[in-house]
Design a protein around this motif. Structure first.
Motif, PDB file in Angstrom:
ATOM      1  N   ALA A  96     -49.047 -80.856 -27.464  1.00 21.15           N
ATOM      2  CA  ALA A  96     -50.076 -81.354 -28.382  1.00 21.15           C
ATOM      3  C   ALA A  96     -51.427 -80.711 -28.118  1.00 21.15           C
ATOM      4  O   ALA A  96     -52.457 -81.288 -28.449  1.00 21.15           O
ATOM      5  CB  ALA A  96     -50.175 -82.874 -28.290  1.00 21.15           C
ATOM      6  N   ARG A  97     -51.431 -79.500 -27.544  1.00 22.62           N
ATOM      7  CA  ARG A  97     -52.707 -78.839 -27.264  1.00 22.62           C
ATOM      8  C   ARG A  97     -53.478 -78.556 -28.541  1.00 22.62           C
ATOM      9  O   ARG A  97     -54.700 -78.685 -28.581  1.00 22.62           O
ATOM     10  CB  ARG A  97     -52.454 -77.538 -26.504  1.00 22.62           C
ATOM     11  CG  ARG A  97     -53.721 -76.815 -26.080  1.00 22.62           C
ATOM     12  CD  ARG A  97     -53.412 -75.740 -25.067  1.00 22.62           C
ATOM     13  NE  ARG A  97     -54.578 -74.940 -24.734  1.00 22.62           N
ATOM     14  CZ  ARG A  97     -54.617 -74.000 -23.800  1.00 22.62           C
ATOM     15  NH1 ARG A  97     -53.528 -73.745 -23.106  1.00 22.62           N
ATOM     16  NH2 ARG A  97     -55.717 -73.317 -23.556  1.00 22.62           N
ATOM     17  N   LEU A  98     -52.780 -78.198 -29.608  1.00 24.36           N
ATOM     18  CA  LEU A  98     -53.448 -77.968 -30.880  1.00 24.36           C
ATOM     19  C   LEU A  98     -54.064 -79.262 -31.417  1.00 24.36           C
ATOM     20  O   LEU A  98     -55.092 -79.236 -32.104  1.00 24.36           O
ATOM     21  CB  LEU A  98     -52.464 -77.382 -31.897  1.00 24.36           C
ATOM     22  CG  LEU A  98     -53.042 -76.867 -33.207  1.00 24.36           C
ATOM     23  CD1 LEU A  98     -54.059 -75.753 -32.981  1.00 24.36           C
ATOM     24  CD2 LEU A  98     -51.925 -76.357 -34.120  1.00 24.36           C
ATOM     25  N   PRO A 119     -51.088 -85.759 -23.404  1.00 25.35           N
ATOM     26  CA  PRO A 119     -50.582 -87.076 -23.017  1.00 25.35           C
ATOM     27  C   PRO A 119     -50.049 -87.077 -21.587  1.00 25.35           C
ATOM     28  O   PRO A 119     -49.587 -86.062 -21.062  1.00 25.35           O
ATOM     29  CB  PRO A 119     -49.457 -87.324 -24.035  1.00 25.35           C
ATOM     30  CG  PRO A 119     -49.787 -86.456 -25.203  1.00 25.35           C
ATOM     31  CD  PRO A 119     -50.417 -85.231 -24.614  1.00 25.35           C
ATOM     32  N   GLU A 120     -50.091 -88.244 -20.974  1.00 24.87           N
ATOM     33  CA  GLU A 120     -49.705 -88.394 -19.575  1.00 24.87           C
ATOM     34  C   GLU A 120     -48.219 -88.669 -19.386  1.00 24.87           C
ATOM     35  O   GLU A 120     -47.738 -88.708 -18.246  1.00 24.87           O
ATOM     36  CB  GLU A 120     -50.503 -89.544 -18.952  1.00 24.87           C
ATOM     37  CG  GLU A 120     -51.964 -89.207 -18.694  1.00 24.87           C
ATOM     38  CD  GLU A 120     -52.115 -88.215 -17.561  1.00 24.87           C
ATOM     39  OE1 GLU A 120     -51.617 -88.474 -16.455  1.00 24.87           O
ATOM     40  OE2 GLU A 120     -52.719 -87.149 -17.798  1.00 24.87           O
ATOM     41  N   ASP A 121     -47.463 -88.855 -20.456  1.00 23.48           N
ATOM     42  CA  ASP A 121     -46.088 -89.306 -20.262  1.00 23.48           C
ATOM     43  C   ASP A 121     -45.191 -88.242 -19.645  1.00 23.48           C
ATOM     44  O   ASP A 121     -44.191 -88.570 -19.006  1.00 23.48           O
ATOM     45  CB  ASP A 121     -45.488 -89.844 -21.555  1.00 23.48           C
ATOM     46  CG  ASP A 121     -45.286 -88.776 -22.606  1.00 23.48           C
ATOM     47  OD1 ASP A 121     -46.155 -87.906 -22.758  1.00 23.48           O
ATOM     48  OD2 ASP A 121     -44.249 -88.802 -23.299  1.00 23.48           O
ATOM     49  N   MET A 156     -42.804 -86.893 -24.493  1.00 24.18           N
ATOM     50  CA  MET A 156     -42.397 -87.356 -25.823  1.00 24.18           C
ATOM     51  C   MET A 156     -43.596 -87.671 -26.713  1.00 24.18           C
ATOM     52  O   MET A 156     -43.548 -87.485 -27.922  1.00 24.18           O
ATOM     53  CB  MET A 156     -41.509 -88.597 -25.699  1.00 24.18           C
ATOM     54  CG  MET A 156     -40.252 -88.362 -24.886  1.00 24.18           C
ATOM     55  SD  MET A 156     -39.204 -89.828 -24.761  1.00 24.18           S
ATOM     56  CE  MET A 156     -38.530 -89.915 -26.420  1.00 24.18           C
ATOM     57  N   ARG A 157     -44.678 -88.142 -26.131  1.00 23.37           N
ATOM     58  CA  ARG A 157     -45.844 -88.543 -26.923  1.00 23.37           C
ATOM     59  C   ARG A 157     -46.435 -87.362 -27.674  1.00 23.37           C
ATOM     60  O   ARG A 157     -46.912 -87.523 -28.815  1.00 23.37           O
ATOM     61  CB  ARG A 157     -46.898 -89.179 -26.009  1.00 23.37           C
ATOM     62  CG  ARG A 157     -48.182 -89.590 -26.711  1.00 23.37           C
ATOM     63  CD  ARG A 157     -47.939 -90.553 -27.844  1.00 23.37           C
ATOM     64  NE  ARG A 157     -49.169 -90.867 -28.558  1.00 23.37           N
ATOM     65  CZ  ARG A 157     -49.230 -91.237 -29.829  1.00 23.37           C
ATOM     66  NH1 ARG A 157     -48.112 -91.344 -30.553  1.00 23.37           N
ATOM     67  NH2 ARG A 157     -50.381 -91.507 -30.395  1.00 23.37           N
ATOM     68  N   ALA A 158     -46.377 -86.174 -27.088  1.00 17.50           N
ATOM     69  CA  ALA A 158     -46.922 -84.994 -27.766  1.00 17.50           C
ATOM     70  C   ALA A 158     -46.205 -84.755 -29.091  1.00 17.50           C
ATOM     71  O   ALA A 158     -46.841 -84.445 -30.106  1.00 17.50           O
ATOM     72  CB  ALA A 158     -46.793 -83.767 -26.868  1.00 17.50           C
TER      73      ALA A 158
END
Length: 291
Positions: free
Chosen positions: A128-130, A135-137, A244-246
């Motif tokens: 999810a860098r874009l 996220p920490e998951d 997974m959150r990303a």
């Protein structure tokens, strides 16, 4: 391998895996991540070519494609324009696109700049860098597996990798850390992981995120809200690389985004559970048949 001519005259390589059942629909173009990794690691994506022809390009500086003349050619917006050149070369009016890992950024840049040709978009274990978030998951997933026999060595490697500049040492540490990227650490996973170090292109890897400022990132995200095609983000519940959150955040960036979490898989779901992965993709392609 066949080649195509990109926007700047560079001849880039790609391979074709014909559909084993003879299906003649538009091919599924598949982008490798890394970033800067030889696309050979995708294999046949768990047998995804059973009903679909797969077109798998080698990005600049990887596989059989030459290095970029200008460093900007390694950045993901430039790689998106290579993809558009490949589409034109293949004479595809519309096509489905699959991208793994960092290549999800390339695919999103392509969707933002060229939404019309996309019939559907599949993003496998994206970061999810874009989206501007980390996220920490992924860390939590990694720490939850601390009782596995490989964990302590993998943890040590993860700590050392950011400061490692020697290529041979980096390759060794990547292999040491590799179990965290898979749902389990058995022979298929070991064999797949052993190829990573030799497949990485350090220059292409370093250039992937360069040349995109904050305004450019936000502009891409704004255009994703207008992408009309269905979008699927595939995540793995043992993916300690991107988590997974990303994938959820990426899917939320599109009006037609959905998430398919897969159990017992890590960052390479077609290696851990090929049948499960293949069925998830087939379900999505069947739900949204080729136009």
């Amino acid at each position: 391998m066949p080649h195509y001519t990109s926007y700047d005259g560079t001849e880039l390589a790609y391979r074709v895996l014909e559909a084993r059942d003879g299906s003649a629909g538009p091919p599924l173009i598949c982008l490798a991540g890394g970033p800067g990794r030889d696309a050979a690691y995708l294999g046949d994506l768990g047998g995804l070519n059973a009903h679909h022809t797969l077109v798998i390009p080698d990005s600049r500086g990887t596989g059989d494609s030459p290095p970029a003349v200008d460093p900007s050619g390694y950045a993901f917006p430039g790689l998106a324009e290579d993809l558009e050149a490949l589409r034109r070369h293949l004479d595809l009016a519309r096509f489905p696109l699959l991208a793994h890992d960092a290549a999800a950024a390339t695919a999103q840049a392509y969707a933002a700049a060229h939404p019309e040709p996309l019939s559907r978009l599949i993003l496998v274990c994206p970061g999810a860098r874009l989206q501007g978030e980390l996220p920490e998951d992924a860390r939590e997933i990694f720490e939850s597996r601390a009782d596995e026999p490989w964990w302590q060595e993998a943890y040590t490697a993860v700590q050392l990798l950011p400061d490692t500049t020697d290529l041979a040492e980096m390759r060794g540490l990547l292999l040491q850390a590799a179990p965290m990227a898979y749902g389990r650490w058995e022979e298929p996973q070991r064999a797949h992981a052993e190829s990573e170090g030799e497949q990485l292109g350090p220059v292409a890897r370093a250039g992937f995120w360069q040349g995109v400022d904050e305004a450019g990132r936000r502009a891409v995200l704004a255009r994703l809200r207008e992408v009309p095609c269905p979008v699927l983000a595939v995540t793995g519940d043992r993916d300690a690389v991107t988590g997974m959150r990303a994938g959820e955040l990426v899917a939320e960036s599109f009006p037609g985004g959905q998430v398919r979490p897969l159990p017992r898989v890590g960052h390479y779901p077609w290696v851990d559970e090929p049948d499960l992965f293949r069925q998830a993709i087939e379900d999505f392609l069947t739900q949204h048949p080729t136009a």
